[in-house]
Scaffold this motif. Structure first.
Motif, PDB file in Angstrom:
ATOM      1  N   ALA A 320     -53.303  -3.949  36.460  1.00 35.50           N
ATOM      2  CA  ALA A 320     -53.005  -4.934  37.502  1.00 35.50           C
ATOM      3  C   ALA A 320     -53.009  -6.331  36.886  1.00 35.50           C
ATOM      4  O   ALA A 320     -53.742  -6.605  35.921  1.00 35.50           O
ATOM      5  CB  ALA A 320     -54.053  -4.855  38.607  1.00 35.50           C
ATOM      6  N   TYR A 321     -52.178  -7.215  37.437  1.00 31.73           N
ATOM      7  CA  TYR A 321     -52.140  -8.606  36.986  1.00 31.73           C
ATOM      8  C   TYR A 321     -52.328  -9.511  38.189  1.00 31.73           C
ATOM      9  O   TYR A 321     -51.676  -9.325  39.217  1.00 31.73           O
ATOM     10  CB  TYR A 321     -50.822  -8.920  36.287  1.00 31.73           C
ATOM     11  CG  TYR A 321     -50.658  -8.162  34.991  1.00 31.73           C
ATOM     12  CD1 TYR A 321     -51.247  -8.623  33.816  1.00 31.73           C
ATOM     13  CD2 TYR A 321     -49.951  -6.972  34.945  1.00 31.73           C
ATOM     14  CE1 TYR A 321     -51.117  -7.928  32.626  1.00 31.73           C
ATOM     15  CE2 TYR A 321     -49.806  -6.257  33.770  1.00 31.73           C
ATOM     16  CZ  TYR A 321     -50.396  -6.734  32.612  1.00 31.73           C
ATOM     17  OH  TYR A 321     -50.276  -6.033  31.433  1.00 31.73           O
ATOM     18  N   SER A 322     -53.236 -10.455  38.059  1.00 31.39           N
ATOM     19  CA  SER A 322     -53.554 -11.331  39.179  1.00 31.39           C
ATOM     20  C   SER A 322     -52.366 -12.231  39.504  1.00 31.39           C
ATOM     21  O   SER A 322     -51.516 -12.513  38.641  1.00 31.39           O
ATOM     22  CB  SER A 322     -54.768 -12.197  38.858  1.00 31.39           C
ATOM     23  OG  SER A 322     -54.420 -13.190  37.899  1.00 31.39           O
ATOM     24  N   PHE A 328     -48.420 -17.935  35.947  1.00 30.16           N
ATOM     25  CA  PHE A 328     -48.424 -18.492  34.598  1.00 30.16           C
ATOM     26  C   PHE A 328     -47.307 -17.868  33.765  1.00 30.16           C
ATOM     27  O   PHE A 328     -46.633 -18.555  32.987  1.00 30.16           O
ATOM     28  CB  PHE A 328     -49.775 -18.260  33.926  1.00 30.16           C
ATOM     29  CG  PHE A 328     -49.930 -18.938  32.599  1.00 30.16           C
ATOM     30  CD1 PHE A 328     -50.474 -20.212  32.513  1.00 30.16           C
ATOM     31  CD2 PHE A 328     -49.528 -18.309  31.427  1.00 30.16           C
ATOM     32  CE1 PHE A 328     -50.610 -20.848  31.281  1.00 30.16           C
ATOM     33  CE2 PHE A 328     -49.655 -18.932  30.199  1.00 30.16           C
ATOM     34  CZ  PHE A 328     -50.193 -20.206  30.128  1.00 30.16           C
ATOM     35  N   PHE A 329     -47.104 -16.564  33.915  1.00 37.22           N
ATOM     36  CA  PHE A 329     -46.032 -15.869  33.199  1.00 37.22           C
ATOM     37  C   PHE A 329     -44.682 -16.509  33.506  1.00 37.22           C
ATOM     38  O   PHE A 329     -43.869 -16.739  32.607  1.00 37.22           O
ATOM     39  CB  PHE A 329     -46.031 -14.393  33.602  1.00 37.22           C
ATOM     40  CG  PHE A 329     -44.880 -13.611  33.051  1.00 37.22           C
ATOM     41  CD1 PHE A 329     -44.848 -13.226  31.723  1.00 37.22           C
ATOM     42  CD2 PHE A 329     -43.811 -13.249  33.865  1.00 37.22           C
ATOM     43  CE1 PHE A 329     -43.776 -12.503  31.205  1.00 37.22           C
ATOM     44  CE2 PHE A 329     -42.741 -12.531  33.367  1.00 37.22           C
ATOM     45  CZ  PHE A 329     -42.718 -12.161  32.025  1.00 37.22           C
ATOM     46  N   MET A 330     -44.440 -16.832  34.770  1.00 35.94           N
ATOM     47  CA  MET A 330     -43.169 -17.430  35.157  1.00 35.94           C
ATOM     48  C   MET A 330     -43.019 -18.856  34.636  1.00 35.94           C
ATOM     49  O   MET A 330     -41.896 -19.325  34.425  1.00 35.94           O
ATOM     50  CB  MET A 330     -43.015 -17.397  36.678  1.00 35.94           C
ATOM     51  CG  MET A 330     -42.860 -16.008  37.245  1.00 35.94           C
ATOM     52  SD  MET A 330     -42.528 -16.033  39.027  1.00 35.94           S
ATOM     53  CE  MET A 330     -42.462 -14.274  39.391  1.00 35.94           C
ATOM     54  N   GLY A 345     -45.729  -9.171  27.715  1.00 35.04           N
ATOM     55  CA  GLY A 345     -45.588 -10.543  28.186  1.00 35.04           C
ATOM     56  C   GLY A 345     -46.626 -10.911  29.225  1.00 35.04           C
ATOM     57  O   GLY A 345     -47.165 -12.024  29.213  1.00 35.04           O
ATOM     58  N   LEU A 346     -46.925  -9.985  30.132  1.00 33.17           N
ATOM     59  CA  LEU A 346     -47.928 -10.256  31.168  1.00 33.17           C
ATOM     60  C   LEU A 346     -49.329 -10.340  30.581  1.00 33.17           C
ATOM     61  O   LEU A 346     -50.142 -11.167  31.012  1.00 33.17           O
ATOM     62  CB  LEU A 346     -47.856  -9.179  32.251  1.00 33.17           C
ATOM     63  CG  LEU A 346     -46.646  -9.271  33.186  1.00 33.17           C
ATOM     64  CD1 LEU A 346     -46.500  -7.984  33.998  1.00 33.17           C
ATOM     65  CD2 LEU A 346     -46.776 -10.462  34.128  1.00 33.17           C
ATOM     66  N   LEU A 347     -49.626  -9.478  29.605  1.00 30.63           N
ATOM     67  CA  LEU A 347     -50.934  -9.546  28.937  1.00 30.63           C
ATOM     68  C   LEU A 347     -51.107 -10.890  28.234  1.00 30.63           C
ATOM     69  O   LEU A 347     -52.170 -11.515  28.300  1.00 30.63           O
ATOM     70  CB  LEU A 347     -51.067  -8.403  27.928  1.00 30.63           C
ATOM     71  CG  LEU A 347     -51.407  -7.025  28.493  1.00 30.63           C
ATOM     72  CD1 LEU A 347     -51.203  -5.946  27.434  1.00 30.63           C
ATOM     73  CD2 LEU A 347     -52.845  -6.992  29.015  1.00 30.63           C
ATOM     74  N   GLU A 350     -51.728 -13.541  30.842  1.00 30.43           N
ATOM     75  CA  GLU A 350     -53.105 -13.481  31.335  1.00 30.43           C
ATOM     76  C   GLU A 350     -54.043 -14.215  30.382  1.00 30.43           C
ATOM     77  O   GLU A 350     -54.906 -14.999  30.811  1.00 30.43           O
ATOM     78  CB  GLU A 350     -53.517 -12.014  31.478  1.00 30.43           C
ATOM     79  CG  GLU A 350     -54.878 -11.794  32.092  1.00 30.43           C
ATOM     80  CD  GLU A 350     -55.167 -10.314  32.271  1.00 30.43           C
ATOM     81  OE1 GLU A 350     -55.219  -9.853  33.420  1.00 30.43           O
ATOM     82  OE2 GLU A 350     -55.324  -9.610  31.242  1.00 30.43           O
ATOM     83  N   LYS A 351     -53.867 -13.981  29.087  1.00 28.86           N
ATOM     84  CA  LYS A 351     -54.695 -14.672  28.090  1.00 28.86           C
ATOM     85  C   LYS A 351     -54.388 -16.167  28.079  1.00 28.86           C
ATOM     86  O   LYS A 351     -55.295 -17.005  27.961  1.00 28.86           O
ATOM     87  CB  LYS A 351     -54.444 -14.077  26.705  1.00 28.86           C
ATOM     88  CG  LYS A 351     -54.956 -12.655  26.545  1.00 28.86           C
ATOM     89  CD  LYS A 351     -54.631 -12.103  25.162  1.00 28.86           C
ATOM     90  CE  LYS A 351     -55.120 -10.664  25.014  1.00 28.86           C
ATOM     91  NZ  LYS A 351     -54.732 -10.093  23.694  1.00 28.86           N
ATOM     92  N   GLY A 352     -53.110 -16.516  28.204  1.00 27.47           N
ATOM     93  CA  GLY A 352     -52.719 -17.920  28.209  1.00 27.47           C
ATOM     94  C   GLY A 352     -53.278 -18.661  29.409  1.00 27.47           C
ATOM     95  O   GLY A 352     -53.722 -19.818  29.284  1.00 27.47           O
TER      96      GLY A 352
END
Length: 512
Positions: A320-322, A328-330, A345-347, A350-352
């Motif tokens: 799951a991604y919050s 942030f990904f977008m 990319g989502l991982l 998330e870290k970024g």
């Protein structure tokens, strides 16, 4: 004397109408009118739509940050969008879904409007200034059809009304050259045909499009008009509502690039037909969102809904991604670039996101008691902060702005870890870093601090549990007719802003 408006930074935008990057100069200094095509509420909002609304949330936020007063209009399409996006002869998307779910059409509208708003809230997009519905503006749409007919750009056939594209091409090209927004050649537009439609023969030319459709007897969503019991078409509603709330000529019209044709081409045609003017100064279009390098498709199993992304309840991604990780990904791609959703990319996003929030928290804890002259670190930091605003002001380039902030983050971490002396950064620069990071994270990028939100939620749960214990103790005192203790508990809580409400089925509490 009224002071001349000057934005914090000069802004440039890429105008689809001219295919050029232009200095942004609204029609009225200090004020911006912006219309964005909203969702057709017949099903759950998909991620491609979310990207569009996220992108224009950034535009909205940054315009306000620059000091503009913005009227942001985003509609709800609750009638007239037909299956297959064609203009005639097909079942409406909302009516079809109502039939499939065995609900009334307006139940479908309400259900999926609520769902859309919930997803927008999770992604922390600001609500528009006005959110009009197509069914709430039938009078305006009928009046626009009348004006189009009066000016010779529309004609009625068997209760339906069509727009005369041939007249626009021949007589209206001084106002608008049909095909400019979509980049299509007029020859291609004018030979387009829909031979599979039963009422194709009603039209004077294959490229003509319906603006009012006579409804079949079994059609539920229909209204009286001078031409028939029928309904307005998808393109008409945006022309009517944008004109009502923003005027005949306004600053920005936005939407996904998939709407350039036929929707936006036909919007402009309708406005030219109704008032002899094209409606918009700057057209902005967002690009596609793809999943693992491929266009999203339910039938091919390459599709994911926002709720499935947030909960992890899907077979495509590993976790799951919050909502803030997704937001942030977008941010990491320019709105006019294709964005590819992948696990990797989502991982990384998330870290970024966590890295950015950690840097913000470190900054807020730093104190400076000495005023120094500018140093090498000062100069580099201020340059990066300036470049972040330059990037954002260059057609809302969030990816480039984020990259400049990321150059500053190692210096923040170095201060925390003792690798960089605080004395190498001036008090003024530290204060600016704090302000700029706050402004970008919360005001411009629209991110939320998920750790703080979780803490608040956990605190709320603890308060609920504590209040249940207090109410239970008070109820026990009341059952033993210990009114003094019961009243004492009530009065003490009242003083701290909590009111106890007694009822036959028990007691409850509310914050005053």
């Amino acid at each position: 004397m009224e002071q001349e408006f000057k934005p914090k930074y000069e802004l440039t935008v890429t105008n689809t109408l001219t295919r050029q990057k232009e200095k942004f100069e609204p029609l009225t200094p200090g004020y911006v009118g912006m219309y964005v095509c909203g969702p057709t509420v017949y099903n759950e909002v998909h991620l491609g739509n979310c990207r569009t609304f996220f992108s224009f949330d950034l535009v909205y936020r940054y315009l306000m940050y620059l000091g503009y007063k913005v009227r942001y209009v985003r509609n709800i399409t609750d009638v007239g969008h037909l299956v297959g996006d064609v203009d005639e002869g097909e079942e409406g998307k909302i009516e079809k879904q109502a039939r499939l779910e065995q609900l009334e059409p307006m139940e479908i509208v309400q259900k999926y409007t609520n769902g859309f708003h919930d997803v927008m809230r999770q992604l922390n997009t600001l609500p528009p200034s006005i959110e009009p519905t197509a069914t709430g503006h039938l009078i305006e749409q009928i009046e626009m059809v009348k004006a189009i007919i009066k000016n010779g750009y529309g004609y009625e056939m068997n209760g339906s009304v069509y727009f005369d594209t041939q007249k626009l091409v021949k007589e209206g090209k001084d106002v608008y050259d049909y095909g400019t927004i979509s980049g299509k050649k007029q020859e291609d537009l004018l030979v387009e045909t829909r031979d599979d439609l039963k009422n194709q023969s009603e039209k004077r030319h294959p490229s003509d499009f319906a603006i009012w459709v006579k409804a079949a007897d079994n059609h539920i969503m229909k209204w009286p008009s001078p031409w028939s019991m029928g309904f307005p078409c998808w393109h008409l509603e945006c022309s009517a509502m944008s004109t009502k709330y923003l005027g005949k000529y306004f600053d920005i019209h936005g939407g996904g690039m998939d709407l350039q044709f036929p929707h936006h081409e036909n919007e402009v045609a309708q406005n030219v037909g109704a008032c002899g003017c094209q409606p918009v100064k700057y057209w902005l279009h967002t690009n596609m969102l793809v999943l693992n390098g491929k266009k999203m498709s339910k039938s091919k199993g390459n599709s994911i809904l926002p709720v499935e992304l947030f909960t992890g309840n899907n077979d495509i991604l590993s976790q799951a991604y919050s909502p803030m990780s997704v937001r942030f990904f977008m941010l990491q791609a320019h709105y006019a670039s294709t964005l590819n959703i992948t696990d990797k990319g989502l991982l990384a996003a998330e870290k970024g996101y966590n890295r950015l929030m950690d840097a913000y928290h470190i900054l807020q804890g730093l104190e400076h008691n000495v005023v120094e002259d500018l140093t090498g670190d000062d100069a580099q930091i201020n340059k990066m902060l300036d470049l972040a605003f330059d990037a954002m002001s260059d057609d809302f380039n969030t990816a480039a702005a984020l990259a400049k902030l990321n150059i500053v983050i190692p210096k923040i971490n170095a201060i925390k870890n003792g690798r960089l002396e605080m004395s190498s950064i001036s008090k003024a620069t530290l204060a600016r870093m704090k302000q700029v990071f706050y402004d970008f994270i919360f005001e411009i990028f629209g991110l939320l601090d998920e750790d703080k939100a979780e803490e608040a939620e956990e605190g709320g749960n603890l308060l609920d549990e504590a209040m249940n214990v207090i109410i239970e103790l008070r109820q026990e005192a009341r059952s033993q007719k210990d009114w003094a203790t019961s009243d004492l508990i009530r009065d003490k809580l009242q003083k701290i802003g909590i009111q106890i409400k007694d009822a036959k089925d028990g007691a409850s509490w509310v914050k005053n």
